[in-house]
Scaffold this active site. Structure first.
Site, mmCIF file in Angstrom:
data_model
loop_
_atom_site.group_PDB
_atom_site.id
_atom_site.type_symbol
_atom_site.label_atom_id
_atom_site.label_comp_id
_atom_site.label_asym_id
_atom_site.label_seq_id
_atom_site.Cartn_x
_atom_site.Cartn_y
_atom_site.Cartn_z
ATOM 1 N N GLU A 290 -0.526 -2.585 12.446
ATOM 2 C CA GLU A 290 -0.224 -4.012 12.324
ATOM 3 C C GLU A 290 -0.043 -4.717 13.663
ATOM 4 O OE1 GLU A 290 3.120 -3.825 9.695
ATOM 5 O OE2 GLU A 290 1.867 -3.985 7.902
ATOM 6 N N LYS B 113 0.962 0.891 16.097
ATOM 7 C CA LYS B 113 2.227 0.877 15.359
ATOM 8 C C LYS B 113 2.450 2.158 14.569
ATOM 9 C CE LYS B 113 4.901 -1.446 11.777
ATOM 10 N NZ LYS B 113 4.991 -2.531 10.801
ATOM 11 N N GLN B 114 1.412 2.626 13.863
ATOM 12 C CA GLN B 114 1.583 3.743 12.949
ATOM 13 C C GLN B 114 0.234 4.418 12.705
ATOM 14 O OE1 GLN B 114 3.143 1.948 9.397
ATOM 15 N NE2 GLN B 114 1.307 0.784 8.989
ATOM 16 N N TRP C 50 0.827 -1.212 0.000
ATOM 17 C CA TRP C 50 0.000 0.000 0.000
ATOM 18 C C TRP C 50 0.859 1.259 0.000
ATOM 19 C CZ3 TRP C 50 -2.095 2.803 4.782
ATOM 20 C CH2 TRP C 50 -1.186 2.743 5.846
ATOM 21 N N ASP C 51 2.129 1.077 0.318
ATOM 22 C CA ASP C 51 3.061 2.210 0.357
ATOM 23 C C ASP C 51 3.012 3.021 -0.928
ATOM 24 O OD1 ASP C 51 3.856 0.031 2.111
ATOM 25 O OD2 ASP C 51 5.647 1.191 2.582
#
Length: 503
Positions: free
Chosen positions: A245, A321-322, A111-112
């Site tokens: 994640e 996580k993010q 997905w980056d």
């Protein structure tokens, strides 16, 4: 003979063609080294003139912005080639990395590409953004097989894609492979952005663009229908891994569910441009699904829980996580009151892993800029790049500790978004382009060179008190400039937009 050193690289899936191309380059070098250098210089000058971001009065920061754009551009196809154009196979988090022994994600595409690298490239080099989407169109057959294997309609993209387009996530990350389904929503959102920025009807009507959009929406309809909840009379999307994640399998990820809703809604819009009467009737029925997909929201605390049951999670299990739920504000631009946006930012700031990837902090910065808190925005903007950049060549690492993918162009893409969509104030919507800039701390302004919208190219100078916009290329799509700022008024004349007054 010039004393310049020339390094030649030829890359091609076919060994014979690669050798021929390399030999041709060698002959050019032997014939005239200076000519090869001048061709190289001219090619980069044209690309740079077509789209870049200039920073005023801060050399080090200028290098950081230029370097980030450069590292992404060198991983994308050339504007021209002497050989037939090959299929582009996407951008990996480590760019042109070796990918051996599980390093740099083995060159796989995540997905980056669509979520982090694509938006900035789209606004400055839309032809390259189209090439990025071409990888997903090329891999539609594999995505269709992926959907069928799970019992779904349409197309479902793999978490990690390779040259065939098939799922190539290694067995060390089975939950990622099976549960990170939000990637199909991320790709659908990229297609939405492309159509919004270009109105490329040829791509929609004759290059499979509309089928691409429709079939991703079909996946989300069948995925949501699987989890209809008779008690709430809502469609759920259960058993997924969100961008966070640390959560292996949860129900109703707010980011995933909004991505699904937007995918289906945009398919209806695309059908108006390129669909048949049969398509229109089918997609109109899908609207019921889109409108009734559950979006977690706490009425009492007025914020978006990351997923259903999030408020019951305690302790270390609640560390994120993010960037995840805050992505609903940007890039998804999900409509919400200002207090909800603020609550989302404040809550998730406290529980996000501060050792996480760079892109996260840029999204916080963008959020605080939306709310007008320049101090908070500056804090997170600095955090989005300073721990990740390595001198002297501005190489990025994935984590602050220096581990992970190198050179991490995902982080660079997030950083460029903070410059362009954060301090640049750009908002690309289906029906319009919004622009509300702020001065980047430590600079006197910026210039957006070759910002593309509907085939028009704009140079935009942003200073503390003055904004100047010049249209350098026109298309059949006219642009009406509307400003709500009573202090700055513009007039369109002879293909240029001049500052009329500043009162």
């Amino acid at each position: 003979m010039s004393d310049r050193w020339i390094s030649l690289v030829a890359i091609d899936p076919a060994k014979e063609r690669c050798e021929l191309d390399f030999s041709a380059g060698q002959r050019d070098v032997v014939a005239d080294t200076n000519l090869v250098y001048l061709r190289h210089l001219d090619a980069w000058s044209k690309k740079w003139d077509n789209g870049r971001i200039e920073i005023k009065d801060n050399l080090q920061f200028s290098k950081l912005v230029y370097g980030s754009l450069y590292y992404i551009l060198i991983s994308l196809p050339s504007d021209s080639t002497y050989l037939p154009t090959n299929q582009f196979f996407g951008l990996s988090p480590g760019g042109l990395a070796n990918g051996a022994n599980f390093t740099d994600y083995q060159g796989h595409v995540f997905w980056d590409m669509e979520t982090w690298m694509y938006p900035g490239i789209l606004m400055l080099h839309p032809e390259l953004a189209k090439a990025m989407l071409s990888y997903r169109l090329f891999s539609m057959p594999a995505a269709r097989e992926r959907a069928v294997a799970g019992g779904y309609d349409g197309i479902r993209y793999p978490w990690e894609g390779g040259s065939t387009g098939a799922e190539v996530t290694p067995d060390i990350c089975i939950p990622c492979r099976e549960n990170q389904q939000h990637i199909t929503g991320d790709i659908a959102f990229a297609a939405r952005q492309y159509v919004s920025a270009t109105r490329d009807l040829q791509w929609l009507q004759t290059e499979m663009g509309y089928e691409f959009i429709r079939e991703m929406a079909a996946f989300w309809v069948s995925r949501a229908e699987e989890d209809w909840n008779n008690d709430t009379m809502m469609y759920n999307i259960n058993g997924v891994m969100p961008p966070d994640e640390y959560q292996i399998s949860i129900n109703n990820s707010v980011y995933t569910n909004i991505g699904a809703k937007l995918s289906i809604m945009f398919a209806e819009y695309a059908a108006c441009l390129a669909g048949t009467a049969e398509d229109n009737a089918m997609i109109e029925k899908w609207r019921h699904v889109a409108e009734n997909i559950y979006v977690p929201f706490s009425e009492f605390k007025r914020y978006h829980p990351e997923f259903e049951g999030f408020e019951d999670v305690t302790g270390d299990r609640k560390i994120i996580k993010q960037a995840d739920a805050i992505l609903t504000g940007f890039p998804q631009m999900w409509s919400m009151p200002e207090d909800v946006r603020r609550n989302d930012l404040e809550l998730y700031e406290k529980i996000t892993d501060h050792g996480g990837p760079a892109m996260t902090w840029g999204m916080f910065s963008i959020g605080w800029l939306e709310l007008g808190d320049k101090n908070k925005a500056r804090e997170f903007f600095h955090k989005s790049y300073s721990p990740y950049v390595r001198e002297p060549f501005k190489v990025w690492t994935e984590a602050q500790s220096g581990i992970g993918a190198v050179n991490f162009i995902t982080g660079m893409g997030g950083f460029l978004q903070t410059v362009l969509f954060g301090y640049g104030g750009v908002r690309l919507r289906v029906e319009k382009l919004e622009f509300d800039p702020e001065i980047i701390p430590g600079t006197s302004g910026m210039r957006l060179v070759g910002l593309d919208y509907l085939g028009n190219s704009l140079n935009i100078d942003v200073y503390e008190e003055v904004i100047k916009i010049v249209k350098t290329k026109a298309s059949e799509h006219t642009i009406d400039l509307v400003t709500s700022d009573s202090k700055i008024k513009f007039i369109l004349h002879s293909g240029k937009i001049f500052l009329l007054n500043n009162v």
